[in-house]
Design a protein around this motif. Structure first.
Motif, short mmCIF file in Angstrom:
data_model
loop_
_atom_site.label_atom_id
_atom_site.label_comp_id
_atom_site.label_asym_id
_atom_site.label_seq_id
_atom_site.Cartn_x
_atom_site.Cartn_y
_atom_site.Cartn_z
N ARG A 584 0.84 -1.20 0.00
CA ARG A 584 0.00 0.00 0.00
C ARG A 584 0.87 1.26 0.00
O ARG A 584 0.61 2.22 -0.75
CB ARG A 584 -0.92 -0.04 1.20
N THR A 585 1.91 1.27 0.81
CA THR A 585 2.82 2.41 0.85
C THR A 585 3.53 2.59 -0.49
O THR A 585 3.72 3.72 -0.96
CB THR A 585 3.85 2.22 1.97
N LEU A 586 3.89 1.47 -1.12
CA LEU A 586 4.56 1.55 -2.41
C LEU A 586 3.64 2.14 -3.48
O LEU A 586 4.07 2.96 -4.30
CB LEU A 586 5.03 0.16 -2.82
N ARG A 587 2.36 1.73 -3.47
CA ARG A 587 1.42 2.27 -4.46
C ARG A 587 1.26 3.77 -4.28
O ARG A 587 1.23 4.53 -5.25
CB ARG A 587 0.07 1.57 -4.33
N PHE A 588 1.13 4.22 -3.04
CA PHE A 588 0.96 5.65 -2.81
C PHE A 588 2.24 6.42 -3.18
O PHE A 588 2.16 7.51 -3.75
CB PHE A 588 0.61 5.91 -1.35
N SER A 589 3.40 5.85 -2.85
CA SER A 589 4.64 6.54 -3.17
C SER A 589 4.85 6.63 -4.68
O SER A 589 5.49 7.57 -5.17
CB SER A 589 5.82 5.83 -2.51
N ARG A 590 4.33 5.65 -5.41
CA ARG A 590 4.46 5.69 -6.88
C ARG A 590 3.74 6.90 -7.46
O ARG A 590 4.18 7.46 -8.46
CB ARG A 590 3.88 4.40 -7.47
N MET A 591 2.65 7.31 -6.82
CA MET A 591 1.89 8.46 -7.31
C MET A 591 2.59 9.78 -7.03
O MET A 591 2.16 10.83 -7.51
CB MET A 591 0.50 8.47 -6.68
N GLU A 592 3.65 9.76 -6.24
CA GLU A 592 4.39 10.97 -5.93
C GLU A 592 5.48 11.25 -6.95
O GLU A 592 6.12 12.30 -6.90
CB GLU A 592 5.02 10.85 -4.54
N SER A 593 5.70 10.30 -7.86
CA SER A 593 6.78 10.46 -8.83
C SER A 593 6.25 10.14 -10.22
O SER A 593 5.45 9.22 -10.40
CB SER A 593 7.94 9.53 -8.49
N VAL A 594 6.70 10.90 -11.20
CA VAL A 594 6.24 10.69 -12.58
C VAL A 594 6.94 9.50 -13.21
O VAL A 594 6.35 8.74 -13.97
CB VAL A 594 6.48 11.97 -13.42
N VAL A 595 8.19 9.31 -12.89
CA VAL A 595 9.00 8.27 -13.52
C VAL A 595 9.20 7.11 -12.55
O VAL A 595 9.51 7.31 -11.38
CB VAL A 595 10.38 8.84 -13.95
N ALA A 596 9.02 5.89 -13.05
CA ALA A 596 9.30 4.69 -12.25
C ALA A 596 10.78 4.37 -12.38
O ALA A 596 11.22 3.82 -13.38
CB ALA A 596 8.44 3.53 -12.75
N ASP A 597 11.56 4.73 -11.37
CA ASP A 597 12.99 4.56 -11.44
C ASP A 597 13.39 3.14 -11.02
O ASP A 597 12.56 2.29 -10.71
CB ASP A 597 13.71 5.61 -10.60
N ALA A 598 14.71 2.91 -10.99
CA ALA A 598 15.22 1.58 -10.65
C ALA A 598 14.85 1.20 -9.21
O ALA A 598 14.60 0.03 -8.92
CB ALA A 598 16.72 1.54 -10.84
N HIS A 599 14.85 2.18 -8.31
CA HIS A 599 14.48 1.89 -6.92
C HIS A 599 13.05 1.35 -6.85
O HIS A 599 12.78 0.38 -6.14
CB HIS A 599 14.61 3.15 -6.06
N TYR A 600 12.15 2.00 -7.57
CA TYR A 600 10.74 1.55 -7.54
C TYR A 600 10.62 0.14 -8.09
O TYR A 600 9.94 -0.72 -7.51
CB TYR A 600 9.88 2.52 -8.35
N ARG A 601 11.26 -0.12 -9.22
CA ARG A 601 11.16 -1.46 -9.84
C ARG A 601 11.76 -2.53 -8.91
O ARG A 601 11.26 -3.65 -8.85
CB ARG A 601 11.88 -1.45 -11.19
#
Length: 706
Positions: A584-601
């Motif tokens: 859940r935290t990851l989904r919300f944090s994804r909305m704070e950034s336009v680009v899905a970087d290596a950390h997110y993946r």
């Protein structure tokens, strides 16, 4: 004559397929949480007030209808005392605060802005307390921002207005405690039905993937992330509902014991479905009897759904042994089709049943205790660094700014923009975005619906009757989807406003839509620039907690540990809760950034791997030492796993380590071999974090970035 299987209609499967194909703007959707009873209650309360106003020729009764509707929204599920305090507290506070705001508005724009500032700040500050308190406080603030458009300059004008509004609130309370009176165990029954409905949806989704012979790892990871998290959340909600049952209604009560046993059975079924999905994913390409396995899983889904409905309807003690036997037969068939023994085990008793609620105490003593607890939480959170205080400041500034903009610009029905700003703003940036999308899209669709209804309905009586189904749908679907809630809320408010001041319906609808968009934009600006609270700041800690919880569960399932079934269940629950929170935290944090970087993946990969580790642990538990032919502890495997655990823990602490050599272990059972491979992969993902600096935030710990 029986209907051929291929022509049978399964409403649950149909609704599940519909949910998967919902519009992209409908971020949240859970049809299992629809509540027709809540919808009928609110519709009766609001429509009765409109009809009474029509009968008396007093159009001000539209405010009584609004008060009745809001009071139904303020109803906190639980005991009668909890419900009464939430609804009664809202009625009193919204009447007093709303009247004060209306007086301030009559004195001028500056006093009105100060009143809005204070009300919004106090409402935001209640986020330090429980969700139920915050819900009531936000509704009180909503009443204030709406009533600010009803300025009063004398007590003679204000008293009738406040009295009519308060009468609608009181009518809704009376209706809720007479005609719609709830049994003390009704919330627990409802929560249990939702838990079994989510388990059924989990089984149904596994059946869909098995039937399609899907070997797509992404599809299985999405299934694990969404369906398991929803099932885990529903089980925890059911546990909380049981804990909230008053002790007088739980001690020695047969129904309470039945519900506690049903919760234990649900946990067992959940653990089995996790293991079955893991086996099915690995056998997707080689399974010969996939259609048979899919039908078995569908049968399990139907059985679970029917049992949930039975739990909501009445006592089911006589059906519990039959249910267990049927589920075990179906589980054995599915396991045979999957090619691996997966016995479904149930507790003989309910060792993890939640304790009953606290002993009943007098109302005054209980109220004083609640006030003391609230004061303590407020004192502990009274800091400028507190998320609750920052949220209060953000809500106060944004809502007041919205009010000043629409008041100074002379925007018609400007309170809708102020209300949208207040309701869209959430404590974090990531949670505000999906609410904004659903608010904007729901308002657009609702405005079109309002214009169509206004074109066909003209008389006050017809408007009153049209409000009934709209309010019913609004309340019935409010937990299903926020977007659907807003969709039907828009024409409801438009028609009620038209009831009070008849004018152009299309103009009302367009004004509502435009003001909602303005409010959404202001909320997004505020959440990004006014003391933003980003979920990414706590993402690392939540991922680390999920890693440790899942590794503890895997460790308990290994043959060399010989942990008891009860210990494994406790650790499995903790792992599920930790994984759900991290996702859940990851989904919300994804909305704070336009680009899905290596950390997110990488985080996505870690959390997907953790779900796989939980599935492997379930398979290891199926090969329990008591089962015939169960694998025994392998010393080399045990040593390798212990070393992997120590290595991962050092990496989590920021200590670099060398990757251990991968030498295969001969004659190792498949589940243990998978566990070793998953631990090695997890170590690689953690070590690949590199430099620990993830965000531009001061005082970030120098540790491995996960």
């Amino acid at each position: 004559m029986s209907v051929p299987r291929r022509f049978r209609f399964d409403p649950n499967a149909f609704l599940s397929a519909l949910a998967r194909r919902r519009p992209a703007w409908m971020v949240s959707f859970s049809i299992e949480e629809a509540s027709l009873s809540e919808g009928l209650r609110a519709a009766c309360a609001a429509t009765a007030m409109l009809l009474l106003g029509r009968l008396l020729g007093d159009m001000q009764f539209s405010w009584a209808a609004i008060g009745a509707f809001w009071t139904c929204l303020a109803d906190a599920a639980g005991s009668r005392r909890r419900r009464f305090w939430s609804m009664g507290g809202f009625a009193v506070l919204s009447t007093l605060a709303g009247a004060a705001t209306a007086f301030a508005s009559g004195a001028g724009t500056l006093p009105a802005a100060l009143a809005i500032l204070v009300c919004a700040a106090l409402a935001g500050l209640t986020s330090l307390w429980s969700a139920a308190v915050y819900q009531v406080a936000i509704l009180v603030a909503t009443a204030c921002v709406v009533m600010v458009d009803q300025p009063h300059r004398s007590l003679h004008d204000a008293l009738p207005f406040a009295g009519v509004y308060f009468s609608g609130c009181v009518f809704a309370i009376v209706l809720s405690f007479t005609v719609w009176r709830l049994h003390p165990l009704a919330p627990a029954r409802y929560a249990m039905r939702l838990a079994y409905a989510q388990l059924a949806e989990l089984a149904r989704d596994v059946s869909r993937l098995v039937g399609a012979r899907s070997g797509d790892a992404g599809a299985w990871a999405q299934h694990a992330s969404d369906k398991r998290s929803q099932a885990r959340a529903a089980l925890e909600a059911a546990r909380g509902a049981l804990i909230a049952v008053p002790r007088a209604k739980s001690d020695g009560r047969r129904t309470y014991r039945e519900l506690a046993a049903a919760l234990a059975d649900a946990e067992s079924a959940f653990g089995w479905l996790i293991a079955a999905s893991d086996v099915a994913q690995r056998a997707a390409g080689t399974m010969a009897r996939h259609a048979f396995a899919a039908r078995g899983l569908d049968a399990i889904a139907r059985t679970l759904a029917r049992h949930g409905d039975a739990l909501a309807a009445g006592p089911v003690a006589s059906g519990t042994p039959a249910l267990r036997a049927r589920l075990q037969r179906l589980a054995a068939r599915v396991a045979g089709a999957l090619g691996q023994p997966l016995p479904l085990r149930f507790f003989d008793t309910a060792p993890d049943a939640p304790p009953p609620g606290p002993a009943d105490e007098p109302w005054l003593r209980g109220s004083l205790r609640s006030l003391r607890n609230g004061a303590r939480k407020l004192r502990d959170g009274a800091s400028l660094e507190s998320a609750g205080v920052r949220h209060a400041g953000r809500v106060a500034v944004a809502t007041t700014a919205a009010f000043l903009i629409v008041r100074l610009a002379g925007v018609p029905y400007g309170y809708w923009a102020t209300m949208a700003t207040l309701l869209v703003l959430q404590p974090s940036v990531g949670s505000t975005w999906p609410r904004s999308v659903e608010r904007a899209a729901g308002s657009a669709a609702g405005a079109a619906l309002a214009a169509a209804i206004g074109h066909a309905v003209h008389t006050p009586l017809a408007l009153s009757l049209t409000v009934f189904p709209l309010v019913c749908l609004t309340m019935t679907l409010r937990r299903v989807s926020y977007g659907l809630f807003v969709l039907f809320l828009t024409p409801t408010f438009v028609l009620v406003a038209d009831f009070a001041t008849p004018s152009n319906e299309l103009g009302h609808a367009l004004a509502r839509f435009g003001n909602n968009l303005l409010g959404v934009v202001l909320a997004l600006l505020a959440t990004h620039f006014l003391w933003p609270q980003r979920d990414a700041y706590r993402l690392r800690d939540s991922v680390v907690a999920a890693i440790r919880a899942n590794l503890a569960y895997l460790d308990s399932a290994l043959p060399q540990r010989a942990a008891s079934w009860e210990q494994c269940e406790t650790l499995r629950r903790a792992a599920g809760i930790a994984s759900g929170d991290a996702e859940r935290t990851l989904r919300f944090s994804r909305m704070e950034s336009v680009v899905a970087d290596a950390h997110y993946r990488r985080r996505v990969a870690i959390l997907a791997l953790l779900r796989g580790i939980a599935g492997t642990a379930g398979r290891l538990r199926a090969d329990a030492p008591t089962a015939q032919g169960a694998p025994t502890a392998n010393p080399a495997c045990a040593s390798r796993i212990a070393a992997a655990y120590a290595d991962i823990e050092r990496l989590l602490g920021g200590e670099p380590t060398e990757a251990p050599p991968r030498t295969p272990l001969p004659d190792l059972p498949l589940a243990q071999s998978d566990a070793l491979a998953q631990l090695a992969r997890l170590r690689e993902l953690i070590a690949a974090g590199g430099h620990p600096r993830l965000h531009k935030r001061p005082r970030v710990n120098r540790r491995i970035a996960i």
